[in-house]
Design an enzyme around this catalytic site. Structure first.
Site, PDB file in Angstrom:
ATOM      1  N   HIS A  38     -25.762  -1.730   2.460  1.00 26.21           N
ATOM      2  CA  HIS A  38     -25.493  -3.166   2.404  1.00 26.21           C
ATOM      3  C   HIS A  38     -26.579  -3.957   3.121  1.00 26.21           C
ATOM      4  CE1 HIS A  38     -21.690  -2.956   0.256  1.00 26.21           C
ATOM      5  NE2 HIS A  38     -21.452  -1.862   0.957  1.00 26.21           N
ATOM      6  N   THR A  39     -27.796  -3.489   2.950  1.00 28.54           N
ATOM      7  CA  THR A  39     -28.966  -4.214   3.450  1.00 28.54           C
ATOM      8  C   THR A  39     -29.886  -4.622   2.305  1.00 28.54           C
ATOM      9  OG1 THR A  39     -30.022  -2.071   3.748  1.00 28.54           O
ATOM     10  CG2 THR A  39     -29.048  -3.058   5.712  1.00 28.54           C
ATOM     11  N   GLY A 127     -18.926   7.472 -10.061  1.00 30.88           N
ATOM     12  CA  GLY A 127     -18.188   6.580  -9.170  1.00 30.88           C
ATOM     13  C   GLY A 127     -18.027   7.124  -7.769  1.00 30.88           C
ATOM     14  N   GLY A 129     -20.608   7.031  -5.336  1.00 26.95           N
ATOM     15  CA  GLY A 129     -21.578   6.502  -4.386  1.00 26.95           C
ATOM     16  C   GLY A 129     -22.889   7.267  -4.385  1.00 26.95           C
ATOM     17  N   LEU A 130     -23.126   8.095  -5.413  1.00 26.34           N
ATOM     18  CA  LEU A 130     -24.392   8.830  -5.504  1.00 26.34           C
ATOM     19  C   LEU A 130     -25.272   8.289  -6.640  1.00 26.34           C
ATOM     20  CD1 LEU A 130     -23.130  12.505  -4.923  1.00 26.34           C
ATOM     21  CD2 LEU A 130     -24.061  10.895  -3.244  1.00 26.34           C
ATOM     22  N   SER A 131     -24.982   7.066  -7.043  1.00 27.23           N
ATOM     23  CA  SER A 131     -25.826   6.359  -8.023  1.00 27.23           C
ATOM     24  C   SER A 131     -25.846   7.000  -9.401  1.00 27.23           C
ATOM     25  CB  SER A 131     -27.260   6.205  -7.503  1.00 27.23           C
ATOM     26  OG  SER A 131     -27.266   5.392  -6.388  1.00 27.23           O
ATOM     27  N   SER A 132     -24.676   7.423  -9.857  1.00 25.16           N
ATOM     28  CA  SER A 132     -24.610   7.933 -11.228  1.00 25.16           C
ATOM     29  C   SER A 132     -25.027   6.840 -12.219  1.00 25.16           C
ATOM     30  CB  SER A 132     -23.195   8.423 -11.543  1.00 25.16           C
ATOM     31  OG  SER A 132     -22.235   7.417 -11.287  1.00 25.16           O
ATOM     32  N   SER A 133     -24.632   5.611 -11.959  1.00 23.34           N
ATOM     33  CA  SER A 133     -24.969   4.534 -12.909  1.00 23.34           C
ATOM     34  C   SER A 133     -26.453   4.219 -12.884  1.00 23.34           C
ATOM     35  CB  SER A 133     -24.201   3.248 -12.574  1.00 23.34           C
ATOM     36  OG  SER A 133     -22.835   3.494 -12.542  1.00 23.34           O
ATOM     37  N   ASP A 177     -30.702   1.758  -5.367  1.00 21.18           N
ATOM     38  CA  ASP A 177     -30.399   2.960  -6.148  1.00 21.18           C
ATOM     39  C   ASP A 177     -31.498   3.276  -7.160  1.00 21.18           C
ATOM     40  OD1 ASP A 177     -28.069   2.548  -4.748  1.00 21.18           O
ATOM     41  OD2 ASP A 177     -26.950   1.794  -6.464  1.00 21.18           O
TER      42      ASP A 177
HETATM   43  C1  GLA Z   1     -24.468   0.132  -4.178  1.00 20.20           C
HETATM   44  C2  GLA Z   1     -25.464  -0.853  -4.776  1.00 20.20           C
HETATM   45  C3  GLA Z   1     -26.761  -0.871  -3.959  1.00 20.20           C
HETATM   46  C4  GLA Z   1     -26.478  -1.077  -2.482  1.00 20.20           C
HETATM   47  C5  GLA Z   1     -25.392  -0.120  -2.004  1.00 20.20           C
HETATM   48  C6  GLA Z   1     -24.974  -0.382  -0.585  1.00 20.20           C
HETATM   49  O1  GLA Z   1     -24.961   1.443  -4.290  1.00 20.20           O
HETATM   50  O2  GLA Z   1     -25.766  -0.500  -6.099  1.00 20.20           O
HETATM   51  O3  GLA Z   1     -27.640  -1.857  -4.465  1.00 20.20           O
HETATM   52  O4  GLA Z   1     -26.148  -2.410  -2.228  1.00 20.20           O
HETATM   53  O5  GLA Z   1     -24.236  -0.181  -2.817  1.00 20.20           O
HETATM   54  O6  GLA Z   1     -26.033  -0.113   0.270  1.00 20.20           O
END
Ligand code: GLA
Length: 382
Positions: A38-39, A127, A129-133, A177
């Site tokens: 969240h930065t 879904g 939090g490992l950036s599947s999308s 991501d």
């Molecule tokens: C998700 C968002 C990112 C980032 C993170 C939190 O993964 O896609 O852009 O904001 O949350 O760090």
């Protein structure tokens, strides 16, 4: 990476038959964010690592102007006009919206309307939090661009992929991501400055393994408070007369928990990089825990399950752990002594399952290179 040949073979088997010399394969990895969450949408700092979980897409040019893509794991198929005229939010099934978004974004950047057949498959838990999308967005974008003779790479690829995702979902994500998926480096984490988009690989020292534990509670950014958190940060920056919180000082945000998280997290990223370079395992562990506490208490994006996993991991021998990604469910990441990921993962999983009734998924990850075509030699060998 184990099983690559078998994965490529199953992609090819699902493609309509045609000239094998026209086949191409592309890979885009997921990521785990070691610290700095969240930065990114406040021009801040992050430290992701591209991982050995990825999206692979095989493709071949077709002789009409249709982009036809099948997903082996999500199911279904989309058939989209290659000129970008199809409206992404109207596409069914929903994963096809990203394909339509990518087509549209790349057409605007000059992609000719070359038709393709493609098959895509992923090993990234969805879904979590490992950036599947993001990996899906990057894989589809690199494939679409390259197969039309207009390859894109680097920042252009990351930015195009993010735009495709935003068009598809409407979620105002930052660029963490996609940058991680594009710029990953084997054996390294990536110091990412979201203002300049500069990246600097930082070696993960010997003696440390990275363990991921999926809480089993899926989250989608669409239904989460992600957009609300982002808006709160923008409001805080506005009150301070700043474009973003990147330039806010700790003194300016003392009484504002959301902004306080962003400012303190940016500082932790830099300290974490110093600790990685120094091999200071104690400092790394403390920084992970401080980041988790800030995300839990100041930014309020943790859940009881994520908090429990962090507690169990530290009790079970991890140097430190924290939620990774957006929060609201998904995964935690831990640094553990080399060779102990299996034992710690099993112990933590058993305890978590007995306390919550949810079976988690614990697995070590290694840092890999970012998105790229898979070489001809590997393709011909399968
Ligand atoms: C998700 C968002 C990112 C980032 C993170 C939190 O993964 O896609 O852009 O904001 O949350 O760090």
């Amino acid at each position: 990476m184990a099983g690559v040949d078998a994965r490529i073979r199953s992609l090819f088997a699902a493609l309509p038959s045609g000239d094998p010399r026209g086949l191409q394969v592309f890979r885009a990895p997921g990521r785990v964010n070691l610290i700095g969450d969240h930065t990114d949408y406040q021009d801040g700092l992050c430290l992701p690592m591209a991982i050995d979980r990825d999206v692979m897409v095989a493709s071949r040019v077709r002789d009409d102007e249709r982009v036809v893509v099948r997903s082996l794991d999500l199911g279904g198929r989309v058939d989209i006009a290659a000129d970008g005229s199809d409206d992404p939010p109207a596409i069914v099934p929903a994963w096809g919206r990203t394909v339509a978004g990518a087509v549209r974004v790349l057409v605007r950047r000059g992609r000719p309307p070359v038709g393709i057949d493609a098959v895509v498959a992923s090993t990234i838990p969805i879904g979590s939090g490992l950036s599947s999308s993001a990996a899906f967005e990057v894989a589809i974008s690199i494939m679409l661009a390259a197969t039309a003779g207009r390859p894109v790479g680097g920042r252009d690829l990351a930015l195009a992929a993010r735009e495709a995702g935003q068009i598809a979902t409407g979620v105002p994500c930052g660029v963490l991501d996609q940058m991680a998926s594009v710029f990953g480096r084997a054996g390294h984490a990536l110091l990412l400055d979201c203002r300049s988009l500069d990246t600097e690989p930082v070696r993960v020292p010997a003696g440390l393994d990275v363990l991921v534990v999926n809480s089993g509670l899926p989250r989608t950014l669409e239904t989460s408070a992600y957009a609300q958190r982002r808006a709160a940060c923008e409001a805080s920056a506005g009150r301070l007369g700043l474009a973003t919180l990147r330039d806010a000082t700790p003194e300016q945000v003392v009484g504002d928990p959301r902004a306080r998280h962003v400012v303190s997290e940016n500082a932790r990223v830099l300290s974490f990089v110093d600790a990685l370079r120094a091999g200071d395992v104690g400092a790394l562990g403390s920084l992970l825990l401080a980041s988790h506490a800030s995300l839990r208490d100041d930014f309020e994006v943790s859940t009881p399950e994520l908090d429990l996993l962090v507690e169990l991991l530290v009790g079970g021998g991890a140097h430190g752990a924290r939620l990774t990604g957006a929060g609201f469910g998904g995964c935690v990441v831990a640094l553990v002594p080399s060779g102990s990921a299996g034992v710690i993962g099993e112990r933590v999983s058993a305890e978590y399952a007995s306390r919550t009734g949810i079976t988690p998924d614990a697995f070590p990850v290694i840092a890999t290179d970012g998105a790229a075509p898979i070489g001809r030699a590997s393709i011909d060998h399968t």
